[in-house]
Write a protein that holds these residues in place. Structure first.
Motif, mmCIF file in Angstrom:
data_model
loop_
_atom_site.group_PDB
_atom_site.id
_atom_site.type_symbol
_atom_site.label_atom_id
_atom_site.label_comp_id
_atom_site.label_asym_id
_atom_site.label_seq_id
_atom_site.Cartn_x
_atom_site.Cartn_y
_atom_site.Cartn_z
ATOM 1 N N SER A 210 0.911 -1.250 -0.099
ATOM 2 C CA SER A 210 0.071 0.043 0.085
ATOM 3 C C SER A 210 0.844 1.340 -0.127
ATOM 4 C CB SER A 210 -0.913 -0.106 1.214
ATOM 5 O OG SER A 210 -0.124 0.145 2.485
ATOM 6 N N THR A 212 0.259 5.259 1.337
ATOM 7 C CA THR A 212 -0.715 6.060 2.000
ATOM 8 C C THR A 212 -0.470 7.608 1.375
ATOM 9 O OG1 THR A 212 -0.862 4.632 3.585
ATOM 10 C CG2 THR A 212 -1.662 6.954 3.906
ATOM 11 N N ASN A 214 -1.436 11.812 2.089
ATOM 12 C CA ASN A 214 -1.686 13.041 3.062
ATOM 13 C C ASN A 214 -2.996 13.806 2.405
ATOM 14 O OD1 ASN A 214 -0.007 12.056 5.195
ATOM 15 N ND2 ASN A 214 1.612 13.421 4.558
ATOM 16 N N ASP A 257 -10.536 3.298 -1.813
ATOM 17 C CA ASP A 257 -9.143 3.391 -1.984
ATOM 18 C C ASP A 257 -9.034 3.139 -3.570
ATOM 19 O OD1 ASP A 257 -9.130 0.611 -2.485
ATOM 20 O OD2 ASP A 257 -8.132 -0.053 -0.795
ATOM 21 N N LEU A 283 -4.230 4.899 -1.123
ATOM 22 C CA LEU A 283 -5.259 5.246 -0.158
ATOM 23 C C LEU A 283 -4.924 6.425 0.628
ATOM 24 C CD1 LEU A 283 -4.962 3.474 3.402
ATOM 25 C CD2 LEU A 283 -3.901 2.752 1.294
ATOM 26 N N VAL A 285 -4.555 9.079 3.833
ATOM 27 C CA VAL A 285 -4.509 8.818 5.459
ATOM 28 C C VAL A 285 -5.620 8.811 6.369
ATOM 29 C CG1 VAL A 285 -3.861 11.145 5.993
ATOM 30 C CG2 VAL A 285 -2.867 9.415 7.217
ATOM 31 N N LEU A 288 -6.898 5.359 6.249
ATOM 32 C CA LEU A 288 -6.195 4.520 6.911
ATOM 33 C C LEU A 288 -6.350 4.591 8.427
ATOM 34 C CD1 LEU A 288 -3.657 2.840 6.848
ATOM 35 C CD2 LEU A 288 -2.255 4.542 7.365
#
Length: 320
Positions: A210, A212, A214, A257, A283, A285, A288
């Motif tokens: 994955s 991630t 922001n 996602d 994805l 955050v 997450l």
């Protein structure tokens, strides 16, 4: 031991077990309590016990608890989705369309599970259709999944390094453990039960990772970087499938996602020409944090199909 206690005082055992489940499964779920639950409780036969007063199976009570706990988390994720729609670059996310170029590991572009032994099973003729189907299921859940797992173990480490190198400039890379055989079996039995033989060819995420991000801007930039790399890297990566979860406004579970499946070809001299469809999850955050809360719940809730299938078999046997 639990079943013996159940025979002695079913009502008391039921209350104790369900109270423990409510405690263990409330978010955020503690790893030590969840490990205890899965080891001693979840894989017990008690879930197929039917309460004669309520006419409900124990697994239905368990699913009620899981759904109740998850509802608040789903509400939070839906709120995140609503907020994201006001972002100035939201149109870029919605412009990422679903596409499927390769949907199976036995596609000719990949070449897995095409051995003669497997094809012979597929073509096998038998006067006993049930016997033939049993043989296919046995081969699918044993030989085919073991072959896929073996291939995954060959390329996993180098795939993780490659995606980390490509994507770390855009977001936070995280490798993921290879999908366990038990989970692969569950997927084949539940999600892919109506697929053609070998059903396990639909497993496109045995090797996964994955990234991630922001912000929405970073997500879009990361997606573009990955797709561009997959179309211009000289054959190491090829685009197989894109699933944009943000396109579905009413997605079940709230989590969204962008999943990008790629065909990865090993660069290890010992594994020349070995290819496999792998998965990269992109994805935000915000999701997450919510995903961490609900992940273990999903491992229980997604067994609903299996529970229903077993209870249906029990009912048919009783009628017979």
């Amino acid at each position: 031991t639990l079943l013996i206690a159940w025979m002695y005082d079913a009502a008391k055992c039921k209350n104790i077990v369900l109270s423990a489940c409510k405690k263990v499964l409330r978010a955020p779920i503690r790893n030590d309590e969840y490990a205890w639950f899965t080891h001693y409780i979840f894989y017990s036969n008690i879930w197929m016990i039917k309460d004669t007063q309520t006419d409900r199976y124990m697994y239905e009570e368990l699913l009620d608890i899981g759904n109740a706990v998850s509802s608040d988390i789903v509400t939070n994720m839906d709120s995140i989705y609503e907020h994201l729609q006001s972002h100035k670059q939201w149109d870029k996310v919605m412009a990422i369309q679903n596409q499927t170029l390769v949907a199976r590991q036995d596609d000719k572009a990949v070449g897995l599970l095409t051995e003669k032994g497997l094809s012979n099973v597929f073509e096998m003729k038998s006067d006993d259709d049930e016997q033939s189907e049993d043989m296919k299921n046995f081969v699918d859940s044993n030989m085919a999944i073991n072959m896929l797992t073996s291939t995954a173990s060959k390329i996993n480490d180098e795939f993780q390094r490659h995606i980390n190198l490509v994507m770390s400039a855009h977001g936070t890379f995280k490798n993921a453990p290879m999908k366990k055989v038990e989970r692969s079996l569950s997927k084949c039995e539940n999600e892919y039960k109506d697929e053609v033989f070998p059903k396990s060819a639909k497993l496109l995420d045995l090797v996964r990772c994955s990234v991630t991000f922001n912000t929405v801007e970073q997500l879009c930039a990361g997606y573009e970087a990955l797709v561009n790399h997959a179309t211009a890297n000289g054959g190491i990566l090829e685009l197989a499938r894109v699933k944009n979860g943000f396109l579905d406004k009413d997605i079940e579970g709230g989590y969204r996602d962008i999943k990008v499946n790629v065909i990865y070809e090993s660069q290890d001299p010992d594994h020349q020409h070995v290819k496999m469809v792998c998965e990269v999850q992109l994805l935000l955050v915000n999701y997450l944090e919510e995903k961490k809360k609900i992940h273990k719940l999903y491992s229980i809730l997604r067994e609903e199909i299996y529970f229903n299938m077993v209870s249906k078999q029990q009912q048919q046997q009783q009628i017979a």
